[in-house]
Design an enzyme around this catalytic site. Structure first.
Site, PDB file in Angstrom:
ATOM      1  N   CYS A   1       0.802  -1.226   0.000  1.00 35.81           N
ATOM      2  CA  CYS A   1       0.000   0.000   0.000  1.00 35.81           C
ATOM      3  C   CYS A   1       0.835   1.277   0.000  1.00 35.81           C
ATOM      4  O   CYS A   1       0.322   2.350  -0.307  1.00 35.81           O
ATOM      5  CB  CYS A   1      -0.952  -0.006   1.191  1.00 35.81           C
ATOM      6  SG  CYS A   1      -2.115  -1.398   1.187  1.00 35.81           S
TER       7      CYS A   1
ATOM      8  N   HIS B   1      -3.373   7.096   3.011  1.00 35.87           N
ATOM      9  CA  HIS B   1      -3.757   5.830   2.386  1.00 35.87           C
ATOM     10  C   HIS B   1      -5.164   5.446   2.831  1.00 35.87           C
ATOM     11  O   HIS B   1      -5.474   5.437   4.027  1.00 35.87           O
ATOM     12  CB  HIS B   1      -2.757   4.743   2.757  1.00 35.87           C
ATOM     13  CG  HIS B   1      -3.219   3.367   2.400  1.00 35.87           C
ATOM     14  ND1 HIS B   1      -3.660   3.035   1.136  1.00 35.87           N
ATOM     15  CD2 HIS B   1      -3.341   2.238   3.151  1.00 35.87           C
ATOM     16  CE1 HIS B   1      -4.036   1.758   1.125  1.00 35.87           C
ATOM     17  NE2 HIS B   1      -3.841   1.263   2.334  1.00 35.87           N
TER      18      HIS B   1
ATOM     19  N   ASN C   1     -10.169  -0.151  -0.078  1.00 35.41           N
ATOM     20  CA  ASN C   1      -8.713  -0.061  -0.003  1.00 35.41           C
ATOM     21  C   ASN C   1      -8.144  -0.604  -1.307  1.00 35.41           C
ATOM     22  O   ASN C   1      -8.210  -1.802  -1.575  1.00 35.41           O
ATOM     23  CB  ASN C   1      -8.215  -0.882   1.196  1.00 35.41           C
ATOM     24  CG  ASN C   1      -6.704  -0.832   1.358  1.00 35.41           C
ATOM     25  OD1 ASN C   1      -5.973  -0.451   0.442  1.00 35.41           O
ATOM     26  ND2 ASN C   1      -6.226  -1.246   2.526  1.00 35.41           N
TER      27      ASN C   1
END
Length: 345
Positions: free
Chosen positions: A124, A266, A296
């Site tokens: 990520c 994020h 996500n």
């Protein structure tokens, strides 16, 4: 060398990587919480309360990460008004193949010629790592213009019976064109803070499929090829690492938390974003949040959030924007820029 870059060099202005265009792409299939609750022991309320996510996009069968990356790359090039770059960097933890990398194929499909192209795997945090790599490449004079892409198809590595991961992740891609310019112009990436801690590598992992598992012998459990995450520990590390990294970065660029106009973290979990905003002393309403609509998306998370922020007019030209991300590895990183007047496609 572009005329602008040449002028910057001749006048002694500090050379930097400057954002020139942003493009994104999402698959057509929308997966709602209600759909997931039909096969998992969960509900729309349970998912929204714990994650803030209402829906996500999953790629249709036959669609791979390279396909999403190519679409986003096409749009970023269009947004920047250019048809060529000197390098392509693709951040992904769901490549089309273990070997070869996906970036060369994407570059070929974009008809960019024989430019260098390679993948970065920092989960990520991958897009921030890719930005840093591109910025360094430009600062060193190796390239004048770089296409940076974050793309993922996490739906291909999720355990469909694991409600703790299946409800969180979505697929998507985002890309930017960076070009050599001056450090004092809008869009210049002002600095970076990057870090990792491999002692906690097992908190976020796909256990099987790599050389470690294969060196130990055949694996009979198909679930070992699926993504796993220890959510509670990840939450704690994510808030701490992104918070510390953001504070270091703000110090390097000379900004106070109060001076940050938009905070783009994020998009993992809305509770993480709230906790992080509180820790940094940045009002929650200055945080750009789009995970409720896309979930996500790992390495695609930051560019997708940036695009949504611009399209919703949350991010405007002249805004001070702080970006930070955290992922498996563990890896984390932060960067900042004054938002330029650019196209988003």
């Amino acid at each position: 060398m572009t005329d602008e870059a040449s002028a910057n060099t001749s006048t002694g202005r500090q050379r930097a990587a400057v954002l020139r265009g942003l493009g994104t792409y999402l698959p057509s299939r929308t997966v709602t919480n209600e759909e997931l609750s039909q096969r998992l022991d969960t509900s729309d309320e349970w998912i929204r309360t714990r994650t803030g996510i209402r829906q996500r996009y999953w790629a249709e069968q036959g669609t791979a990460t390279g396909d999403l990356a190519t679409e986003a790359g096409t749009r970023a090039l269009k947004a920047a008004g250019c048809d060529g770059v000197d390098a392509v960097i693709l951040a992904t933890s769901t490549p089309d193949h273990h070997c070869p990398g996906t970036a060369p194929d994407v570059a070929a499909r974009l008809e960019l010629g024989t430019v260098p192209a390679f993948d970065i795997s920092a989960v990520c945090a991958g897009f921030v790592y890719a930005l840093a790599t591109a910025a360094g490449t430009i600062a060193a004079g190796i390239a004048e213009r770089v296409l940076v892409i974050g793309a993922e198809t996490y739906s291909t590595i999720l355990d469909p019976q694991d409600r703790n991961t299946s409800v969180i992740f979505g697929d998507g891609a985002g890309a930017v064109v960076l070009e050599a310019g001056a450090a004092d112009e809008p869009g210049a990436l002002l600095g970076f803070d990057l870090g990792s801690d491999g002692r906690y590598k097992d908190l976020i992992t796909v256990p099987a499929g790599g050389s470690r598992q294969r060196a130990q012998g055949p694996e009979d459990d198909p679930s070992q090829f699926c993504f796993t995450m220890q959510g509670k520990q990840v939450f704690t590390h994510a808030v701490r690492r992104m918070g510390e990294s953001s504070e270091v970065l703000l110090g390097r660029v000379g900004w106070s938390a109060e001076s940050v106009d938009r905070f783009v973290g994020h998009q993992a979990n809305v509770r993480i974003l709230h906790a992080l905003s509180d820790q940094l002393g940045i009002d929650r309403d200055r945080a750009v949040v789009n995970l409720d609509r896309v979930g996500n998306t790992s390495a695609a998370s930051i560019p997708l959030a940036l695009a949504d922020g611009v399209n919703s007019k949350e991010i405007k030209a002249g805004d001070r924007v702080l970006m930070t991300a955290f992922g498996g590895g563990l890896t984390w990183g932060s960067t900042a820029l004054v938002w330029p007047d650019i196209n988003v496609v």
